[in-house]
Write an enzyme that holds these catalytic residues in place. Structure first.
Site, PDB file in Angstrom:
ATOM      1  N   TYR A  54      28.078  25.647  52.658  1.00 23.04           N
ATOM      2  CA  TYR A  54      28.309  26.824  51.816  1.00 23.04           C
ATOM      3  C   TYR A  54      28.914  26.438  50.464  1.00 23.04           C
ATOM      4  CZ  TYR A  54      30.387  31.022  49.869  1.00 23.04           C
ATOM      5  OH  TYR A  54      30.729  32.041  49.017  1.00 23.04           O
TER       6      TYR A  54
ATOM      7  N   HIS B 260      30.073  35.382  36.960  1.00 23.18           N
ATOM      8  CA  HIS B 260      31.366  35.885  37.435  1.00 23.18           C
ATOM      9  C   HIS B 260      32.356  36.130  36.291  1.00 23.18           C
ATOM     10  CE1 HIS B 260      29.677  35.075  41.255  1.00 23.18           C
ATOM     11  NE2 HIS B 260      30.799  34.969  41.938  1.00 23.18           N
TER      12      HIS B 260
ATOM     13  N   TYR C 280      78.671  56.732  43.259  1.00 22.45           N
ATOM     14  CA  TYR C 280      77.914  55.669  43.924  1.00 22.45           C
ATOM     15  C   TYR C 280      77.354  54.651  42.935  1.00 22.45           C
ATOM     16  CZ  TYR C 280      77.845  58.444  48.253  1.00 22.45           C
ATOM     17  OH  TYR C 280      78.197  59.140  49.377  1.00 22.45           O
TER      18      TYR C 280
ATOM     19  N   ASN D  79      37.664  29.733  42.623  1.00 24.95           N
ATOM     20  CA  ASN D  79      38.029  30.350  43.902  1.00 24.95           C
ATOM     21  C   ASN D  79      39.495  30.065  44.214  1.00 24.95           C
ATOM     22  OD1 ASN D  79      37.748  31.744  46.254  1.00 24.95           O
ATOM     23  ND2 ASN D  79      36.053  30.532  47.052  1.00 24.95           N
TER      24      ASN D  79
ATOM     25  N   GLU E 208      32.628  40.558  51.527  1.00 24.30           N
ATOM     26  CA  GLU E 208      34.056  40.502  51.217  1.00 24.30           C
ATOM     27  C   GLU E 208      34.607  41.904  51.423  1.00 24.30           C
ATOM     28  OE1 GLU E 208      33.789  38.935  47.274  1.00 24.30           O
ATOM     29  OE2 GLU E 208      32.856  37.090  47.972  1.00 24.30           O
TER      30      GLU E 208
ATOM     31  N   PHE F 112      41.781  31.822  50.203  1.00 25.15           N
ATOM     32  CA  PHE F 112      41.612  32.474  48.904  1.00 25.15           C
ATOM     33  C   PHE F 112      42.123  33.908  48.913  1.00 25.15           C
ATOM     34  CE2 PHE F 112      37.653  32.765  51.378  1.00 25.15           C
ATOM     35  CZ  PHE F 112      37.632  34.126  51.605  1.00 25.15           C
TER      36      PHE F 112
ATOM     37  N   ARG G 256      80.349  52.427  42.562  1.00 30.19           N
ATOM     38  CA  ARG G 256      80.957  51.917  43.787  1.00 30.19           C
ATOM     39  C   ARG G 256      79.968  51.129  44.644  1.00 30.19           C
ATOM     40  NH1 ARG G 256      82.400  55.151  48.516  1.00 30.19           N
ATOM     41  NH2 ARG G 256      81.854  56.979  47.296  1.00 30.19           N
TER      42      ARG G 256
END
Length: 610
Positions: free
Chosen positions: A152, A182, A351, A295, A485, A400, A354
């Protein structure tokens, strides 16, 4: 009369020019004079004449020679940008001559180191051990290609096309097409500082020797980093699994000599020309190198590293700012004693005063927790497939996926936001005369003067924005790549909004620090403790007391810069160290106290990817 608009740091100034035979040097100096006019500290500029700077056109960002006449290189109403040499206040700050090298091995980089690399404080080189691992990993990849194995991302397509086998003759084209297609991000580019962090972190991950990158390509990346040749990387487009594909593709695209690039010498220009100007050649991708470059979780993690470092710095200083406000409001420190109110039920302070140790304390603990995760991610192999040279195999996994840093950074936003939330309430107490016993909005002649009225509104607006930004992005997931994905982290947005939350916290605390110092003016001749007087003196070096109304934004920005540079912490730290040495009981060395600003080391171990 010709008029030019000049961008300096984050502001625009207009310069009218009666004589266009003046040169660019004159234009820059005139712009600087106008810029410092409304700055309490002259913007940190000591002498306009001695200030060295570069000027470039905003359109195309071409550099202008200081000796060129305005008439020759500019037209009426042109926009230009002025960058002060070595200016840490500039978003484009990159030192021209980085110092000693930071030696990367893929295993020992920290978030602090990464931020310093982003600032341009170091060049990069690899350890001999890292170089050896990279070579061995590449040798295995070359063997796989020679033997025509189906693996792959090396000899197949990607995502939905994982079962499509690619001919050997087209493996180079496969990797180049991957990077080009991409590179689909949108939005403003990352700043040079953040792009340097992104590039440095990708180099560190590749140095682990599990990605199959060639040493030749990795060294070309290092040369680009050391020359500050930085690709145009849009901030939007990653879903955080499979890694930060879009931003890392843009990073790789520039290294291939395509798209846009920036360097201190060239400004923005075509990548191939920027590389050529620095004597560098575009990288030529070998099998698997495209996917090796894109990646991983480096966008999430590099921005996350900056967020956690800035969060740590502001959390330390938040304690000091709160202590100053406590003094101005004449609060009591009894609430911080473990035995306080043991035999009574009377509440002495609100508060917001404190409960500072409890609210600030969990913010510090969370920051430490997140920093541990970020440091693990920084030194993790997040590629796919992973290459194991010692075993002679490649493995497709899920390192990834950005869920680890995404969840941690969402947690960081939620925790550090509380520092601003409680600070804004203390600002209210400082400005409200019924709560502070000080003049309304910390100014004399109220009505004629409004004082800190709208500064408090600004703080309130930032806290309100943070409430929305603190919604976790990592609870969302959208299936992508034809359901291959089908679960993603949305970590890119988690990192970007964490930075925005931290910046808002810094700004709110800057307003509180300004207000507390103004409150001290009404309590003179009384004096507070020595360290807090030192903090007051530091603030007064950049901001004058508020006698009557004036332009307030520059004051807030000046004090914000003090916090960014950690100067408030540096002024107080010697006294804190002295207190811890002299007064914390030795019988309880491991006991956390309200005065311990550095939390004890976490017992958690780094387990991911190891």
């Amino acid at each position: 009369m010709p008029r030019f608009t000049v961008h300096i740091r984050d502001e625009w100034v207009a310069v009218a020019c009666r004589d266009t035979s003046n040169n660019i040097q004159w234009l820059g100096q005139e712009a600087l004079k106008r810029y410092i006019k409304n700055k309490p500290d002259n913007g940190g500029i000591v002498s306009v004449k001695e200030t060295r700077f570069l000027v470039r056109r905003c359109q195309g960002l071409g550099l202008l020679d200081a000796d060129d006449t305005i008439d020759d290189v500019l037209e009426d109403n042109d926009f230009v940008e002025l960058a002060i040499e070595g200016d840490t206040m500039s978003p484009d700050f990159i030192p021209c001559e980085p110092g000693v090298s930071n030696i990367l091995d893929g295993n020992s980089l920290t978030s602090t180191d990464l931020v310093n690399l982003g600032r341009g404080l170091y060049k990069i080189k690899l350890t001999p051990e890292a170089e050896k691992k990279v070579v061995q990993s590449r040798e295995l990849l070359d063997t796989i290609v020679k033997e025509n194995r189906v693996v792959y991302g090396i000899t197949t397509g990607f995502g939905k096309f994982a079962r499509t086998v690619i001919p050997v003759g087209k493996l180079k084209e496969l990797q180049e097409n991957l990077v080009r297609s991409h590179s689909a991000g949108l939005g403003n580019p990352l700043s040079p500082e953040r792009t340097r962090m992104l590039l440095a972190l990708r180099i560190n991950v590749l140095a682990k020797g599990h990605s199959g990158i060639s040493l030749e390509t990795l060294q070309a990346m290092i040369q680009a980093f050391n020359a500050s040749c930085l690709s145009f990387v849009p901030e939007k487009g990653t879903v955080g699994a499979s890694g930060d594909l879009a931003p890392l593709s843009h990073l790789a695209l520039g290294l291939m000599g395509e798209g846009k690039m920036w360097s201190p010498k060239s400004g923005w220009a075509d990548a191939k020309y920027v590389l050529e100007a620095h004597g560098l050649k575009p990288i030529s991708l070998k099998p698997k190198e495209g996917i090796a470059l894109i990646n991983g979780t480096q966008m999430i993690t590099s921005l996350g590293a900056e967020a956690v470092e800035r969060a740590r710095a502001i959390a330390q200083q938040a304690d000091i700012v709160a202590a100053l406000t406590l003094e101005v409001l004449k609060g009591t420190t009894k609430a911080f004693d473990s035995e306080s109110h043991r035999f009574c039920d009377r509440v002495q302070d609100a508060y917001t005063m404190r409960c500072c140790p409890q609210v600030h304390g969990i913010a510090n603990d969370t920051i430490m927790f997140v920093q541990n995760i970020i440091n693990t991610e920084i030194n993790s192999a997040t590629d796919n497939p992973m290459v194991f040279a010692e075993r002679g195999e490649t493995i497709s996994g899920g390192n990834f996926h950005g869920e680890y840093p995404a969840k941690a950074l969402d947690f960081l936003s939620i925790a550090v936001h509380e520092l601003a939330s409680i600070s804004e309430r203390r600002i209210e107490r400082l400005c409200n005369p019924s709560l502070s016993e000080l003049p309304a909005f910390l100014v004399n002649e109220g009505g004629l003067n409004s004082g800190f009225m709208i500064a408090h509104c600004t703080a309130a607006s930032l806290v309100s924005e943070n409430k929305v930004l603190c919604h976790p992005s990592s609870v969302d997931s959208l299936s992508t790549s034809a359901a291959t994905e089908d679960h993603v982290s949305m970590g890119g947005w988690a990192a970007r909004k964490a930075l925005r939350v931290v910046e808002h916290v810094e700004q709110v605390l800057a307003i509180e620090l300004l207000a507390a110092c103004q409150g001290i003016e009404f309590l003179r001749p009384l004096r507070t403790t020595t360290p807090l007087e030192k903090v007051y003196d530091l603030v007064r070096t950049v901001v004058k007391p508020w006698i009557k109304d004036r332009f307030m934004s520059p004051d807030i920005e000046a004090v914000h810069r003090l916090l960014l540079d950690q100067k408030v912490w540096k002024v107080a730290k010697p006294y804190i160290d002295k207190y811890q040495t002299e007064y914390i009981p030795e019988s309880r060395p491991n006991s956390p106290t309200a005065f311990s600003l550095d939390p004890p080391a976490s017992p958690r171990k780094r387990v991911r990817h190891e």
